[in-house]
Design a protein around this motif. Structure first.
Motif, PDB file in Angstrom:
ATOM      1  N   ALA A  30       0.804  -1.305   0.025  1.00 27.13           N
ATOM      2  CA  ALA A  30       0.009   0.005  -0.233  1.00 27.13           C
ATOM      3  C   ALA A  30       0.897   1.361   0.045  1.00 27.13           C
ATOM      4  O   ALA A  30       0.401   2.401  -0.613  1.00 27.13           O
ATOM      5  N   VAL A  31       2.007   1.131   0.841  1.00 28.80           N
ATOM      6  CA  VAL A  31       2.899   2.480   0.867  1.00 28.80           C
ATOM      7  C   VAL A  31       4.074   2.265  -0.001  1.00 28.80           C
ATOM      8  O   VAL A  31       4.787   1.218  -0.066  1.00 28.80           O
ATOM      9  N   ALA A  32       4.220   3.395  -0.949  1.00 30.57           N
ATOM     10  CA  ALA A  32       5.258   3.422  -1.869  1.00 30.57           C
ATOM     11  C   ALA A  32       5.546   2.162  -2.649  1.00 30.57           C
ATOM     12  O   ALA A  32       6.842   1.701  -2.579  1.00 30.57           O
ATOM     13  N   PRO A  33       4.663   1.635  -3.446  1.00 31.32           N
ATOM     14  CA  PRO A  33       4.876   0.521  -4.184  1.00 31.32           C
ATOM     15  C   PRO A  33       5.928   0.812  -5.244  1.00 31.32           C
ATOM     16  O   PRO A  33       6.022   2.160  -5.629  1.00 31.32           O
ATOM     17  N   LEU A  34       6.456  -0.356  -5.987  1.00 31.80           N
ATOM     18  CA  LEU A  34       7.414  -0.197  -6.849  1.00 31.80           C
ATOM     19  C   LEU A  34       6.687   0.402  -8.144  1.00 31.80           C
ATOM     20  O   LEU A  34       5.871  -0.362  -8.759  1.00 31.80           O
ATOM     21  N   ARG A  35       7.002   1.462  -8.659  1.00 27.70           N
ATOM     22  CA  ARG A  35       6.511   1.803  -9.867  1.00 27.70           C
ATOM     23  C   ARG A  35       7.345   3.224 -10.358  1.00 27.70           C
ATOM     24  O   ARG A  35       8.053   3.905  -9.640  1.00 27.70           O
ATOM     25  N   PRO A  36       7.410   3.249 -11.647  1.00 28.02           N
ATOM     26  CA  PRO A  36       8.279   4.320 -12.247  1.00 28.02           C
ATOM     27  C   PRO A  36       7.750   5.966 -12.017  1.00 28.02           C
ATOM     28  O   PRO A  36       6.165   5.755 -12.003  1.00 28.02           O
ATOM     29  N   ALA A  37       8.422   6.681 -11.661  1.00 26.97           N
ATOM     30  CA  ALA A  37       7.871   8.068 -11.520  1.00 26.97           C
ATOM     31  C   ALA A  37       7.537   8.512 -12.804  1.00 26.97           C
ATOM     32  O   ALA A  37       7.967   8.040 -13.836  1.00 26.97           O
ATOM     33  N   GLU A  38       6.506   9.497 -12.923  1.00 23.35           N
ATOM     34  CA  GLU A  38       5.822   9.773 -14.269  1.00 23.35           C
ATOM     35  C   GLU A  38       6.979  10.355 -15.258  1.00 23.35           C
ATOM     36  O   GLU A  38       6.739  10.232 -16.309  1.00 23.35           O
ATOM     37  N   ASP A  39       7.872  11.116 -14.487  1.00 23.97           N
ATOM     38  CA  ASP A  39       8.959  11.931 -15.248  1.00 23.97           C
ATOM     39  C   ASP A  39      10.140  10.880 -15.362  1.00 23.97           C
ATOM     40  O   ASP A  39      11.481  11.582 -15.442  1.00 23.97           O
ATOM     41  N   ALA A  40      10.128   9.535 -15.118  1.00 20.60           N
ATOM     42  CA  ALA A  40      11.296   8.949 -15.182  1.00 20.60           C
ATOM     43  C   ALA A  40      11.577   8.198 -16.786  1.00 20.60           C
ATOM     44  O   ALA A  40      10.525   7.998 -17.226  1.00 20.60           O
ATOM     45  N   ILE A  41      12.950   8.150 -16.964  1.00 18.85           N
ATOM     46  CA  ILE A  41      13.243   7.630 -18.065  1.00 18.85           C
ATOM     47  C   ILE A  41      13.372   6.370 -18.094  1.00 18.85           C
ATOM     48  O   ILE A  41      14.095   5.597 -17.052  1.00 18.85           O
ATOM     49  N   ARG A  42      12.741   5.233 -18.795  1.00 17.99           N
ATOM     50  CA  ARG A  42      12.659   3.797 -18.570  1.00 17.99           C
ATOM     51  C   ARG A  42      13.880   3.141 -19.442  1.00 17.99           C
ATOM     52  O   ARG A  42      13.715   3.704 -20.864  1.00 17.99           O
ATOM     53  N   ILE A  43      14.647   2.418 -18.820  1.00 21.83           N
ATOM     54  CA  ILE A  43      15.819   1.757 -19.552  1.00 21.83           C
ATOM     55  C   ILE A  43      15.434   0.139 -19.574  1.00 21.83           C
ATOM     56  O   ILE A  43      15.653  -0.394 -18.254  1.00 21.83           O
ATOM     57  N   ASP A  44      15.438  -0.680 -20.414  1.00 24.85           N
ATOM     58  CA  ASP A  44      15.155  -2.041 -20.303  1.00 24.85           C
ATOM     59  C   ASP A  44      16.546  -2.522 -20.529  1.00 24.85           C
ATOM     60  O   ASP A  44      17.025  -2.425 -21.606  1.00 24.85           O
ATOM     61  N   THR A  45      17.297  -3.125 -19.411  1.00 21.93           N
ATOM     62  CA  THR A  45      18.642  -3.618 -19.689  1.00 21.93           C
ATOM     63  C   THR A  45      18.905  -5.017 -19.988  1.00 21.93           C
ATOM     64  O   THR A  45      19.836  -5.558 -19.930  1.00 21.93           O
ATOM     65  N   THR A  46      17.555  -5.849 -20.410  1.00 20.49           N
ATOM     66  CA  THR A  46      17.646  -7.157 -20.892  1.00 20.49           C
ATOM     67  C   THR A  46      18.723  -7.306 -22.028  1.00 20.49           C
ATOM     68  O   THR A  46      18.508  -6.388 -23.054  1.00 20.49           O
TER      69      THR A  46
END
Ligand code: DC
Length: 226
Positions: A190-206
């Motif tokens: 419920a508190v601070a779940p893992l999710r990207p900030a709206e202004d975060a740049i996503r990088i898939d490192t696979t």
């Protein structure tokens, strides 16, 4: 804390490469480094030392306040973590400590108690903050935010290699199950779940070499400089 100091937040699930990437990027920039997961893990280890029940929220909150965590660089440039003055660097990295940290991190009062300790790392010339909620909760005003991901299979394979190299006996299947369970717990709390900030740049490192990820993150920093 120095609110004039720039912050780069690097969030993501376990095994996304956050720790490795954050340390290298901090070194290249000459900035401070916050390993926020180590704080949660330290409380988990301290709770284990005190034989606390992971269901006893009150005792865990008291343990959070009572646990002194210090980061020191040793002669080889490795970061050592001291819990109440005892070097617990190796114990901190065990699956037991990770599982305890994940359970403890779901308690709102524990998260609140660790907030100011994390913000205190914001010092000039800058801070690279590695965790789950760095961009969303701890440093929402950071001008530079990255969210790293990787497939669960790749994350399990990376962890498998790390543990094997250390001589720890684990199975790939077991690690994959643990990673999926921890992801679900971290994303659904419920508190601070893992999710990207709206202004975060996503990088898939696979499938990406470390150096490529570092270059992309440094690019994020240079594009938002100033
Ligand atoms: O990044 P790590 O594996 O060292 O983190 C250990 C646990 O701590 C992880 O299950 C989630 C929790 N954590 C958190 O809730 N918030 C953070 N900022 C960092 C870690």
């Amino acid at each position: 804390m120095d609110s004039a100091a720039p912050v780069l937040t690097i969030d993501g699930p376990s095994g996304s490469g956050k720790g490795t990437i954050s340390r290298i990027v901090a070194q290249r920039l000459g900035w401070h480094y916050l390993d926020s997961g180590a704080l949660y893990r330290a409380v988990g280890v301290a709770a284990g030392w005190a034989d606390l029940d992971l269901d006893d929220g009150g005792a865990l909150v008291r343990c959070t306040f009572d646990t002194v965590v210090a980061f020191r660089e040793d002669g080889d440039g490795e970061l050592r973590v001291l819990i109440n003055g005892n070097d617990a660097t190796d114990e901190l990295r065990t699956e037991t400590a990770g599982a305890a940290a994940s359970a403890i991190a779901a308690i709102p009062e524990v998260r609140a108690a660790l907030k100011d300790r994390q913000r205190a790392f914001r010092q000039l010339p800058g801070l690279v903050a590695d965790g789950r909620d760095m961009g969303t909760v701890i440093f929402p005003d950071a001008a530079r935010k990255v969210f790293l991901t990787a497939s669960a299979e790749e994350r399990a394979a990376r962890r498998y290699k790390q543990l094997k190299d250390k001589g720890v006996s684990v199975t790939l299947d077991g690690l994959l199950r643990e990673i999926l369970a921890r992801d679900a717990r971290d994303a659904s709390r419920a508190v601070a779940p893992l999710r990207p900030a709206e202004d975060a740049i996503r990088i898939d490192t696979t499938g990406l070499p470390i150096e490529d990820v570092v270059a992309r993150v440094l690019d994020v920093v240079s594009r938002s400089a100033g």
